[in-house]
Design a protein around this motif. Structure first.
Motif, PDB file in Angstrom:
ATOM      1  N   LEU A   1      32.854  46.420  48.796  1.00 59.45           N
ATOM      2  CA  LEU A   1      31.519  46.263  49.381  1.00 59.45           C
ATOM      3  C   LEU A   1      30.481  46.072  48.278  1.00 59.45           C
ATOM      4  CD1 LEU A   1      31.502  48.948  52.243  1.00 59.45           C
ATOM      5  CD2 LEU A   1      31.400  46.488  52.513  1.00 59.45           C
ATOM      6  N   GLY A   2      30.657  46.821  47.184  1.00 63.65           N
ATOM      7  CA  GLY A   2      29.730  46.721  46.048  1.00 63.65           C
ATOM      8  C   GLY A   2      29.783  45.350  45.399  1.00 63.65           C
ATOM      9  N   ASP A   3      30.989  44.748  45.385  1.00 57.73           N
ATOM     10  CA  ASP A   3      31.167  43.429  44.753  1.00 57.73           C
ATOM     11  C   ASP A   3      30.733  42.275  45.656  1.00 57.73           C
ATOM     12  OD1 ASP A   3      32.143  44.587  42.530  1.00 57.73           O
ATOM     13  OD2 ASP A   3      34.270  44.311  43.021  1.00 57.73           O
ATOM     14  N   ASP A   4      30.605  42.586  46.963  1.00 61.62           N
ATOM     15  CA  ASP A   4      30.315  41.533  47.931  1.00 61.62           C
ATOM     16  C   ASP A   4      28.862  41.065  47.806  1.00 61.62           C
ATOM     17  OD1 ASP A   4      29.906  39.941  50.107  1.00 61.62           O
ATOM     18  OD2 ASP A   4      30.661  41.360  51.591  1.00 61.62           O
ATOM     19  N   GLU A   5      28.687  39.803  47.447  1.00 62.57           N
ATOM     20  CA  GLU A   5      27.333  39.275  47.234  1.00 62.57           C
ATOM     21  C   GLU A   5      26.509  39.256  48.521  1.00 62.57           C
ATOM     22  OE1 GLU A   5      27.394  35.496  45.318  1.00 62.57           O
ATOM     23  OE2 GLU A   5      28.476  36.316  43.595  1.00 62.57           O
ATOM     24  N   ASN A   6      27.214  39.132  49.650  1.00 62.25           N
ATOM     25  CA  ASN A   6      26.494  39.046  50.922  1.00 62.25           C
ATOM     26  C   ASN A   6      26.190  40.414  51.525  1.00 62.25           C
ATOM     27  OD1 ASN A   6      26.548  36.225  50.924  1.00 62.25           O
ATOM     28  ND2 ASN A   6      28.687  36.299  51.584  1.00 62.25           N
ATOM     29  N   PHE A   7      26.675  41.474  50.850  1.00 63.79           N
ATOM     30  CA  PHE A   7      26.462  42.809  51.401  1.00 63.79           C
ATOM     31  C   PHE A   7      24.989  43.197  51.273  1.00 63.79           C
ATOM     32  CE2 PHE A   7      26.501  47.513  51.022  1.00 63.79           C
ATOM     33  CZ  PHE A   7      26.967  47.783  52.296  1.00 63.79           C
ATOM     34  N   ALA A   8      24.355  43.421  52.424  1.00 68.40           N
ATOM     35  CA  ALA A   8      22.912  43.713  52.397  1.00 68.40           C
ATOM     36  C   ALA A   8      22.680  45.207  52.503  1.00 68.40           C
ATOM     37  CB  ALA A   8      22.259  43.004  53.561  1.00 68.40           C
ATOM     38  N   ILE A   9      21.820  45.736  51.664  1.00 67.93           N
ATOM     39  CA  ILE A   9      21.426  47.144  51.775  1.00 67.93           C
ATOM     40  C   ILE A   9      19.985  47.210  52.261  1.00 67.93           C
ATOM     41  CG2 ILE A   9      21.068  49.333  50.538  1.00 67.93           C
ATOM     42  CD1 ILE A   9      23.319  48.514  48.664  1.00 67.93           C
TER      43      ILE A   9
ATOM     44  N   TYR B   1      41.894  54.303  49.144  1.00 65.84           N
ATOM     45  CA  TYR B   1      41.402  53.366  50.158  1.00 65.84           C
ATOM     46  C   TYR B   1      39.873  53.367  50.186  1.00 65.84           C
ATOM     47  CZ  TYR B   1      40.337  51.459  54.766  1.00 65.84           C
ATOM     48  OH  TYR B   1      39.805  50.725  55.793  1.00 65.84           O
ATOM     49  N   ILE B   2      39.282  54.571  50.200  1.00 67.12           N
ATOM     50  CA  ILE B   2      37.811  54.688  50.227  1.00 67.12           C
ATOM     51  C   ILE B   2      37.228  54.062  48.958  1.00 67.12           C
ATOM     52  CG2 ILE B   2      35.874  56.334  50.114  1.00 67.12           C
ATOM     53  CD1 ILE B   2      37.556  58.216  51.914  1.00 67.12           C
ATOM     54  N   ASN B   3      37.856  54.403  47.845  1.00 69.20           N
ATOM     55  CA  ASN B   3      37.424  53.893  46.545  1.00 69.20           C
ATOM     56  C   ASN B   3      37.407  52.360  46.525  1.00 69.20           C
ATOM     57  OD1 ASN B   3      36.763  53.944  43.918  1.00 69.20           O
ATOM     58  ND2 ASN B   3      38.670  54.807  43.145  1.00 69.20           N
ATOM     59  N   GLU B   4      38.526  51.774  46.957  1.00 64.14           N
ATOM     60  CA  GLU B   4      38.647  50.309  46.933  1.00 64.14           C
ATOM     61  C   GLU B   4      37.693  49.656  47.925  1.00 64.14           C
ATOM     62  OE1 GLU B   4      42.838  49.547  47.352  1.00 64.14           O
ATOM     63  OE2 GLU B   4      43.185  50.472  45.387  1.00 64.14           O
ATOM     64  N   ARG B   5      37.540  50.305  49.063  1.00 60.50           N
ATOM     65  CA  ARG B   5      36.637  49.761  50.085  1.00 60.50           C
ATOM     66  C   ARG B   5      35.202  49.707  49.555  1.00 60.50           C
ATOM     67  NH1 ARG B   5      33.568  51.627  54.459  1.00 60.50           N
ATOM     68  NH2 ARG B   5      33.326  49.900  55.919  1.00 60.50           N
ATOM     69  N   LEU B   6      34.772  50.792  48.917  1.00 59.07           N
ATOM     70  CA  LEU B   6      33.402  50.829  48.391  1.00 59.07           C
ATOM     71  C   LEU B   6      33.225  49.811  47.274  1.00 59.07           C
ATOM     72  CD1 LEU B   6      32.540  54.636  48.409  1.00 59.07           C
ATOM     73  CD2 LEU B   6      31.995  52.913  50.109  1.00 59.07           C
ATOM     74  N   LYS B   7      34.266  49.681  46.464  1.00 60.09           N
ATOM     75  CA  LYS B   7      34.197  48.730  45.354  1.00 60.09           C
ATOM     76  C   LYS B   7      34.031  47.305  45.905  1.00 60.09           C
ATOM     77  CE  LYS B   7      36.357  47.606  40.989  1.00 60.09           C
ATOM     78  NZ  LYS B   7      35.941  46.246  41.159  1.00 60.09           N
TER      79      LYS B   7
END
Ligand code: PTJ
Length: 261
Positions: free
Chosen positions: A253-261, A245-251
């Motif tokens: 988020l990583g793939d999400d173009e709108n995810f801002a860091i 679950y953690i793995n997929e969630r991070l993936k």
């Protein structure tokens, strides 16, 4: 003062509670570090109770209801964050709470005792709850040296032990004593999580109200159904699901173009 509008209000208030408990002598200094580790894992799981954790909570509630003599083992962090919920849960069961400390000192024992008597003196007086592990901590968990192995005689009679924020060695020693151990630990990789009979990978203050809810419900439930819930539960599988679950969630988020860091 932390304004209620602060986006991380809940999290900051939890820190406040811990600092307050440190000032009162309840919390071990290392308890602050342990909480920080928990916060990290909580970010990874998304700071909410997952369906995977809910499965563990239901199995834990069933095990507590079916237990002959359950006991809730508490340390400094648990008392700091959730003394009210611990007492509420104990009252739904047989009332037994045991203070088990990794960093045991006379001063901490006294501070913790004071807190329980200040808040729940009446419940203790009228035997609605029993607090063990301070005045009666005259025994030792077999094969576990040092003060963190101190327990009461009552603890030997427990068949199921709920241990929020435990250390791995102790969990292993408790399992070797023949106890069923229910752990609450945000870190699915910890030795505690790996060694416990049931591991709830969730935040303590989110878990306890749910555990209380299901214990109340399961007290009215057919015994056979509760046995089935426990039989169908597999801790290793549950932990693996959590890691995936953690793995997929991070993936995601990583793939999400709108995810801002
Ligand atoms: O009060 P004492 O003397 O018994 O000392 C307690 C501590 C917590 C200092 C001691 O047991 C310790 O060092 O614990 P660890 O080995 O750091 O393990 C604590 C675990 O609890 C870690 O895996 C954290 O991820 C997890 N944790 C921390 N805060 C929470 C949590 N899990 C659920 N809810 C939390 N709020």
């Amino acid at each position: 003062m932390i304004p209620k509008s602060h986006p991380r209000y809940k999290s900051l208030m939890m820190r406040e509670k811990l600092v307050e408990a440190l000032d009162k002598g309840i919390l071990a200094k290392a308890g602050l570090i342990a909480h920080g580790r928990g916060e990290t894992f909580d970010y990874l799981i998304g700071e909410k109770t997952t369906d995977i954790a809910l499965e563990s909570i239901k199995a834990a509630a069933a095990m507590l209801v079916l237990a002959k003599n359950p006991i809730i083992s508490v340390n400094g962090n648990t008392i700091a964050l959730a003394i009210d919920e611990v007492v509420q849960l104990a009252k739904e069961l047989n009332g037994k709470i045991e203070v088990n400390l990794f960093y045991r000192t006379k001063e901490r024992e006294e501070a913790i005792k004071r807190e329980f008597y200040k808040k729940f003196g009446e419940d203790i007086k009228f035997k609605k709850i029993e607090i063990h592990g301070i005045d009666d901590a005259n025994y030792q968990i077999p094969n576990l040296d040092s003060l963190r192995g101190r327990i009461s005689k009552e603890f030997f009679n427990a068949d199921v032990v709920l241990v929020p924020l435990e250390d791995g060695d102790r969990t292993e020693a408790l399992v070797k004593m023949g106890k069923k151990v229910i752990a609450i630990d945000l870190n699915p990789l910890s030795r505690t999580a790996q060694k416990a009979t049931i591991t709830i990978v969730d935040e303590l203050t989110r878990t306890l109200p749910l555990l209380i809810k299901y214990v109340k419900e399961f007290k009215k439930t057919d015994k056979e159904r509760l046995i089935k819930i426990i039989k169908e539960y597999d801790n290793k599988k549950n932990l693996k699901k959590m890691l995936l679950y953690i793995n997929e969630r991070l993936k995601k988020l990583g793939d999400d173009e709108n995810f801002a860091i």
